[in-house]
Design an enzyme around this catalytic site. Structure first.
Site, PDB file in Angstrom:
ATOM      1  N   LEU A  46      -2.428  -3.700   1.582  1.00 54.91           N
ATOM      2  CA  LEU A  46      -3.046  -2.996   2.694  1.00 54.91           C
ATOM      3  C   LEU A  46      -2.354  -3.389   3.988  1.00 54.91           C
ATOM      4  O   LEU A  46      -2.039  -4.562   4.201  1.00 54.91           O
ATOM      5  CB  LEU A  46      -4.537  -3.354   2.781  1.00 54.91           C
ATOM      6  N   LYS A  52      -6.679   2.626   2.233  1.00 52.52           N
ATOM      7  CA  LYS A  52      -7.922   1.847   2.221  1.00 52.52           C
ATOM      8  C   LYS A  52      -9.038   2.667   1.583  1.00 52.52           C
ATOM      9  O   LYS A  52      -9.901   3.241   2.267  1.00 52.52           O
ATOM     10  CB  LYS A  52      -8.291   1.398   3.634  1.00 52.52           C
ATOM     11  N   GLU A  57      -1.888  -9.886  -2.190  1.00 47.12           N
ATOM     12  CA  GLU A  57      -2.846 -10.155  -1.115  1.00 47.12           C
ATOM     13  C   GLU A  57      -4.108 -10.732  -1.720  1.00 47.12           C
ATOM     14  O   GLU A  57      -4.229 -10.872  -2.935  1.00 47.12           O
ATOM     15  CB  GLU A  57      -3.162  -8.867  -0.356  1.00 47.12           C
ATOM     16  N   TYR A 105     -12.464   3.953   3.766  1.00 52.20           N
ATOM     17  CA  TYR A 105     -13.392   3.230   4.632  1.00 52.20           C
ATOM     18  C   TYR A 105     -12.634   2.363   5.629  1.00 52.20           C
ATOM     19  O   TYR A 105     -11.433   2.135   5.492  1.00 52.20           O
ATOM     20  CB  TYR A 105     -14.348   2.376   3.801  1.00 52.20           C
TER      21      TYR A 105
END
Length: 285
Positions: free
Chosen positions: A205, A149, A181, A33
């Protein structure tokens, strides 16, 4: 009035949108996505998101059912049909819906599933950005390819719930002693004017907003160091912040109950947010 959404080539009211029960995104989280922000009815960093989408698809051996130019047209059409001035467009591509459930990937005769929808949301006038957010630290137990992702977002969702139950706004994930993260953002600390954020790799990411913010920071003569940092180091920082497509640059004012600075957003985070918003509005398409 309901939103107009896009499903596999058709624009239709959200109440009429349907995806097969055999879709692999539903059964296996077998999909990727992207989320693109919209300001003033225009798209922010679309080409960056499109490039990352293609990379994610390639890493999973998937194909897009449309070209990136066609995808841009779909985004713009959804903005128009939903009269979206400020908010986000969510895009999801899955490996499709074969005739039955099977762990083995379906053949090329199974077309990918493509879904997009809009979310109206205030991005500029953000209470979180104005006062800053608090985070807690949690173990990072996600799979090893966090650079892709994917729609496998159960643990980040659980992390947000852990933060909520602890009276905080979000969580920073920690692996082997170092921050990776946030649950849906990249993490940064600031010490003596130097911005520190984890280097790119499979562990995090590759944020599109991250790339833009680091570029703007360099152009503004800010010192940036890409390396891992610990929660203890973060607690002793002068400032901290996160970046994402939906939050831009948002200050972190407390970590595990420890206030940073005077407990309000610091000058580096505020300046980078202003720079990012101004530059993004100029470059929006």
């Amino acid at each position: 009035m309901s939103r107009t959404v896009y499903v596999n080539g058709t624009y239709l009211p959200e109440e009429e949108a349907k995806v097969s029960v055999f879709d692999r995104g539903f059964l296996f989280a077998d999909g990727v996505y992207e989320v693109t922000s919209v300001l003033d009815g225009k798209l922010i960093d679309f080409h960056g998101h499109a490039q990352r989408l293609q990379r994610s698809l390639g890493e999973l051996g998937m194909t897009s059912p449309v070209t990136m130019d066609e995808l841009l047209d779909i985004h713009r059409e959804l903005v128009t049909r939903n009269d979206l001035s400020e908010g986000m467009i969510y895009l999801q591509i899955t490996r499709g819906a074969p005739a039955d459930r099977d762990f083995v990937f379906p053949g090329p005769d199974t077309p990918p599933t493509l879904v997009l929808f809009t979310q109206a949301k205030g991005l500029i006038d953000s209470p979180a950005a104005e006062k800053g957010i608090s985070v807690i630290s949690i173990d990072d137990i996600r799979w090893g390819r966090r650079d892709i992702k994917t729609v496998q977002l159960l643990y980040p969702s659980m992390g947000k719930m852990m933060a909520k139950e602890a009276g905080a706004d979000d969580a920073w994930m920690v692996a082997e002693g170092f921050v990776t993260e946030g649950t849906s953002n990249n993490a940064y600390i600031v010490k003596d004017g130097k911005i520190v954020t984890r280097h790119l790799g499979n562990e995090i990411l590759h944020g599109i907003t991250r790339a833009a913010v680091l570029k703007f920071a360099s152009e503004a003569q800010m010192e940036v160091e890409e390396r891992p940092f610990t929660i203890e180091e973060a607690k002793q920082a002068d400032e901290a912040f996160v970046t994402s497509a939906s939050t831009f640059v948002t200050a972190v004012v407390a970590i595990d109950g420890v206030s940073l600075g005077d407990g309000t957003p610091g000058p580096v985070a505020r300046r980078l947010r202003d720079i990012y918003i101004e530059a993004s509005r100029k470059a929006a398409i």
